[in-house]
Design an enzyme around this catalytic site. Structure first.
Site, PDB file in Angstrom:
ATOM      1  N   LYS A  81     -41.178 -30.825 -62.020  1.00  0.00           N
ATOM      2  CA  LYS A  81     -40.775 -31.987 -62.817  1.00  0.00           C
ATOM      3  C   LYS A  81     -41.629 -32.012 -64.088  1.00  0.00           C
ATOM      4  CE  LYS A  81     -40.200 -37.028 -62.118  1.00  0.00           C
ATOM      5  NZ  LYS A  81     -40.441 -38.135 -61.146  1.00  0.00           N
ATOM      6  N   SER A 134     -36.522 -41.063 -60.379  1.00  0.00           N
ATOM      7  CA  SER A 134     -36.648 -40.406 -61.666  1.00  0.00           C
ATOM      8  C   SER A 134     -36.632 -38.874 -61.594  1.00  0.00           C
ATOM      9  CB  SER A 134     -37.949 -40.849 -62.330  1.00  0.00           C
ATOM     10  OG  SER A 134     -39.063 -40.400 -61.574  1.00  0.00           O
ATOM     11  N   SER A 193     -38.838 -42.019 -56.363  1.00  0.00           N
ATOM     12  CA  SER A 193     -38.353 -41.045 -57.345  1.00  0.00           C
ATOM     13  C   SER A 193     -38.108 -39.637 -56.816  1.00  0.00           C
ATOM     14  CB  SER A 193     -39.315 -40.972 -58.535  1.00  0.00           C
ATOM     15  OG  SER A 193     -39.131 -42.098 -59.352  1.00  0.00           O
TER      16      SER A 193
END
Lengths: 95, 477, 487
Positions: free
Chosen positions: C76, C151, C175
């Site tokens: 990420k 997210s 997330s």
């Protein structure tokens, strides 16, 4: 809880965000909606409860006082859009 | 109307750790800009602080020495504000649970005055960076070498009434922290800095007046002058019917005056909250007991002991304990067999003289206790006379060295052959008939001249007392 | 062999036995990224050339101890990678390339991982849809008109689309788990403190934790074995025994006590989600677990508590982005304050600004006690409620989200509604617990449904093993989106 545009101005100054005039009203309304929802917590009696900042009872995490080599200066400065060969640069601050 | 000045101090002291408070960068003073830095102390994204164990130890020791109560469950908090000397835009400090509370220090000043000053709290925090304006670029350079250097901030109650008391407190604080070894308190390197909160009120009033804060005063002289100036300024304002404004003022050393600093564009609201990246600190009774045990004997205790144990006069004890390194030097010299008063004389005379001539501090001195102890022993044993010993001292002071070898090499050993002394004296009298008759006519000064002549003939190596006696005897014949 | 259909462990095995070379695996990933990036926008930065170069240096002989040696993966974009742009999907970080690796990056690199690049996300991990990225919204591989969740939407989408075999995401309030649910993959938020946060760009320090998104619970266990462990650079990392999760997965759930908090199955829950999640209980019961419904009467407090704490910490954590030391700096500023104001106002997106303002408000003079301190007290109440639940149960079973993936654009118009959809995931972060999200079926529109198992602190193995047991019995986790195969 009522959130006024003045309150939005106050927290904007503290957080160094300068909203355009036309956004202040809508932002105040959004924040008011969220903050009002947060007031649901007032329904819970928490008197006498110790605030919990660290979820686990970890204590005394300490480091030995032993010097390690510092970092390459160029590597630290490289990512800045305002620098010279030895320092970060900002507009005049000294009075 | 008579006025009373009320002063409280916030003193920031840099701790003498090797590394910074939350990373392993060196705390060494100086260095080219941004060369004592890493991603942690420059606030790079994703980096995390880990507390230096020595910072905790030093803060607790300082708290114990200042008679404070140690917060056995303490935490760090974040103080949030934007300024380019603070790369994370928050300072890790302690607000809610500072490591030490409710201390006290007894100060003495002037002619036997003394009082107890209350310490409100002592907390640990990180130093900020240095901003230097570059007139060529017309921009400010940010140097983060000092970012993360460990500090303790010591906050007093508003217990001072004069600059004299403030200076006495700072002297005491400096002495205490140096004795503990937790700080070198070098003001010229910024390792001891003061914020002075000052207000005035009619004498006898119990209410506090409106105070101003003078920030970052970095010499005792500046502190004393700033206090005098600011008290006078406030009194004059009030007497003119004006009000004192609560504000931060800057002391301008060159202009000898304080000036209001441009107020930041908004009220200070630091939004302190508990630092989530650092787990709480629990200080066990065992840890406290260990630190108590490690606490060195402080200056005051040493002064009392030197008088009681060694019979030193109060003045000598005061002089020798003025620097911890000097007291240590004295004790080691005595432990090696030197007579305490002799050691004290040498230290107050030759040692302090030598240091002052070279603008050195005692801790930077090369001369070692065994060398001084040997020198004192040689004098006591009659192998060197005091004057020659001083010459040897001068010769070895800068680099230390083997006193016996030096004496042998330069043939300085004292002449203890009384026959030779009498012989020489006779010869001197024979060569100086005028002085002999002057002496006999009552001119005592002539005696001194004859002693000098005899010592010179003996190359300065004789015991002056023996020469004296021989001369008196010969003249009485 | 169709490589993109394999799990990470299957590919790792094929590499170890010499059937597939790491370079071939990278080529397959590269082809899949080329095929899907244009439609799902899962990556912000693709480092395929560097990955190929690295893969060629990896020899199978060194694979001992790492079952994922040579397996392509991605991080990420809020995880620091040395010399590789790390943007948090924000304009304000510009082309920031950190001069250091996060601890997880170091650990995985040492274990033979091959990174294909950096994954798209909500800006600074603030969002539940991955639509707030400065680099454009991520799209759900199951339906490109829908959000992948957030997210870590890029991470879930990339794994679902077969672009990488696993990804490292971060989870502050769901997330990892919620996008894993929306994209039909398995994602795990481990116990707080078991994975070093060093190098994870902080959103809310007391809640942030990194973890894997992969195709099975076993894959997640394998990744956690490589990244968990105490780190001297993270003061909140927990000491302990790590590294035996994969070897300990038995699928045996006999006698496992599963608690079902009725409060998580009430109003607002999509009936199809409810049905699919409860069916998980039946499957585990079939393997010997016991199931009991109970009441967890703190659920109405978890979302406000979470947002107060997360936004407060974020307002402080994000203050360092000021244009001075790294990242983007505004032009034409007049003085220092103007530099700060312009850089931050133009550099942060609207959702981030909203959370910074909210966080600043709850910490400001006069409101700290009423909001921030109150939230910390309620957090203590919530943690206690979970501690008590775990005196009775070994794991808790809940939905991951009340619904399946929403349409793009649907959530942004009403932030409060979006916040409320985090109700099932945020308490796990507040209490520091391990939680795993795994697919348990499709709804009528063919969208994946996720179930969540929550364990007590350091009960990571328990939740992994229960999810593993479910995956031994079912094949929901093997379903892939239509067109999800590499060309």
């Amino acid at each position: 809880m009522k959130i006024t545009e003045e309150m939005v101005d106050y927290v904007s100054v503290l957080s160094r965000l300068k909203l355009p005039e036309e956004e202040k009203g809508p932002m105040a309304a959004e924040l008011e909606k969220i903050v009002s929802y947060m007031d649901v917590l007032n329904g819970l009696d928490t008197s006498g409860i110790e605030p919990l900042s660290h979820v686990f009872p970890l204590k005394n995490v300490l480091r030995e006082d032993a010097v390690a080599p510092s970092f390459d200066r160029d590597a630290l400065l490289k990512g800045s859009m305002g620098r010279d060969e030895e320092a970060f640069l900002v507009p005049k601050t000294v009075e | 109307m008579t006025w009373e000045t009320v002063i409280g101090l916030e003193t920031h002291v840099e701790l003498a750790t090797r590394t910074k408070i939350f990373c392993s960068c060196t705390t060494e003073f100086g260095g080219a800009p941004n060369t004592h830095c890493c991603p942690v102390c420059t606030g790079m994204p994703g980096t995390l602080p880990v507390l230096n164990e020595k910072v905790l130890e030093f803060a607790v020791k300082a708290g114990l020495a200042l008679n404070g109560s140690i917060t056995q469950h303490c935490k760090f908090d974040r103080k949030n504000y934007f300024y380019p000397d603070l790369p994370k835009a928050y300072q890790i400090s302690q607000l809610y649970l500072p490591i030490v509370r409710d201390g006290e220090v007894t100060i003495t000043w002037g002619d036997g005055n003394h009082k107890t000053v209350r310490i409100h709290e002592l907390h640990m925090e990180e130093d900020a960076g240095k901003l230097v304006h570059d007139p060529w670029l017309d921009q400010t350079k940010c140097d983060y070498n000092r970012c993360g250097v460990p500090l303790i901030e010591i906050v007093t109650e508003p217990d001072f009434r004069s600059a004299e008391e403030v200076i006495a407190y700072l002297e005491k604080l400096k002495e205490t922290l140096q004795y503990l070894g937790v700080s070198d308190c070098k003001m010229q390197e910024g390792s001891l800095r003061c914020d002075v909160n000052l207000s005035v009120r009619p004498a006898g009033s119990q209410e506090l007046g409106t105070r101003t804060e003078m920030k970052n005063l970095s010499s005792f002289k500046a502190i004393a002058r700033a206090i005098t100036y600011e008290a006078k300024r406030q009194i004059e304002r009030i007497e003119e019917g004006k009000r004192v404004i609560q504000e931060t003022r800057r002391w301008d050393e060159n202009k000898d005056a304080t000036f209001a600093m441009r107020s930041k564009e908004n009220a200070q609201d630091y939004r302190y909250f508990p630092e989530p990246d650092i787990p709480p600190i629990d200080i066990s009774d065992a840890y406290l007991a260990r630190l108590w045990k490690e606490m060195p004997e402080m200056a005051e205790a040493k002064r009392d002991r030197y008088q009681a144990q060694y019979g030193l006069p109060a003045y000598d004890a005061q002089m020798i304990t003025s620097q911890k390194a000097l007291a240590d030097f004295f004790e080691e010299t005595v432990a090696l067999g030197a007579e305490p008063k002799q050691a004290a004389n040498w230290i107050m005379g030759e040692v302090l003289g030598g240091l002052s001539a070279r603008a050195l501090e005692a801790k930077d001195m090369k001369l070692s206790p065994p060398t001084l102890a040997r020198l004192i022993a040689l004098v006591k044993e009659g192998k060197l006379n005091r004057n020659t010993a001083v010459k040897v001292f001068e010769a070895v002071f800068d680099h230390d060295g083997d006193v016996d070898a030096f004496v042998a090499e330069h043939g300085l050993e004292q002449v203890n052959d009384l026959g030779l002394v009498r012989e020489t004296v006779k010869q001197v009298l024979a060569e100086n008939p005028q002085s002999v008759s002057d002496f006999k006519a009552g001119k005592e000064k002539a005696f001194g001249f004859l002693v000098g002549q005899a010592m010179r003939a003996l190359h300065g190596k004789a015991d002056p007392k023996a020469v004296n006696e021989a001369l008196r005897a010969a003249l009485a014949e | 062999m169709e490589l993109t259909k394999l799990t990470a462990l299957e590919l790792g095995k094929a590499i170890q036995t010499g059937q597939v070379s790491p370079a071939e695996a990278v080529q397959a990933a590269r082809a899949a990224i080329a095929a899907h990036q244009g439609e799902n926008n899962a990556f912000i930065t693709v480092t395929a050339d560097a990955a190929l170069e690295r893969a060629r240096t990896l020899t199978a002989g060194k694979a001992a101890g790492s079952p994922l040696w040579g397996v392509p993966m991605a991080f990420k974009d809020n995880i620091c990678t040395r010399g590789v742009k790390t943007s948090c999907a924000s304009k304000i970080l510009g082309d920031f390339a950190p001069p250091y690796d996060a601890t997880v990056v170091e650990k995985l690199t040492g274990a033979g991982a091959v990174s294909l690049g950096k994954l798209n996300m909500d800006e600074f991990a603030m969002g539940s849809t991955s639509e707030t990225s400065f680099y454009g919204a991520v799209k759900n591989p199951w339906d490109l008109t829908r959000a992948p969740g957030g997210s870590s939407g890029g991470a879930a989408a990339a794994v679902a689309a077969g672009e990488v075999w696993y990804a490292i995401g971060s989870d502050t309030g769901g997330s990892i788990r919620q996008p894993a649910a929306y994209c039909g993959v398995t994602g795990m938020k481990p116990t707080y403190g078991t994975v070093s946060r060093y190098g994870l760009i902080a959103y809310a320090s007391s809640l942030d934790q990194m973890g894997p998104i992969a195709r099975s619970a076993a894959d997640c266990a394998a990744v956690l074995d490589l990244i968990q462990g105490r780190d001297s650079r993270d003061g909140t990392s927990l000491p302990g025994e790590y590294g035996n999760l994969l070897a300990s997965l038995t699928g045996d759930v006999k006698g496992l006590k599963i608690g079902i908090p009725a409060d998580c199955f009430g109003e607002g829950l999509d009936p199809e989600v409810r049905k699919a999640v409860l069916a998980v209980a039946d499957v585990l019961k079939g393997r010997g677990a016991t199931v009991e419904e109970f009441s967890l009467p703190v659920m109405e407090y978890v979302v406000p508590t979470y947002y107060i704490i997360a936004c407060a910490e974020a307002s402080s954590n994000l203050s360092r982005f000021d244009g001075v030391k790294y990242g983007w700096r505004a032009e034409d500023y007049e003085d220092l304050t103007d530099l700060y104001n312009k850089t931050r106002t133009q550099g942060f997106g609207r959702e981030v600004q909203r959370r910074i303002l909210l966080g600043t408000f709850v910490l400001s003079t006069g409101y700290y006690d009423a909001y921030y301190k109150k939230a910390l007290q309620v957090k203590a109440v919530i943690k206690k409620a979970y501690d008590e639940a775990f005196e009775k149960y070994d794991v808790l079973l809940t939905p991951v989200s009340p619904t399946t993936a929403p349409r793009l654009g649907e959530s942004l118009s009403d932030p409060l509604k979006m916040y409320l959809s985090d109700i099932d995931t945020v308490p796990v972060n507040l209490a520091g617990l391990p939680g795993i999200s795994f697919p348990c079926g499709l709804d009528g529109q063919g969208l994946p449904i996720g179930a969540q198992l929550i364990g007590p602190a350091l009960g990571d193995l328990t939740v992994l093993n229960a999810a593993h047991a479910f995956q031994l019995e079912t094949d929901h986790h093997k379903q892939t989106p239509k067109g999800g195969d590499a060309a």
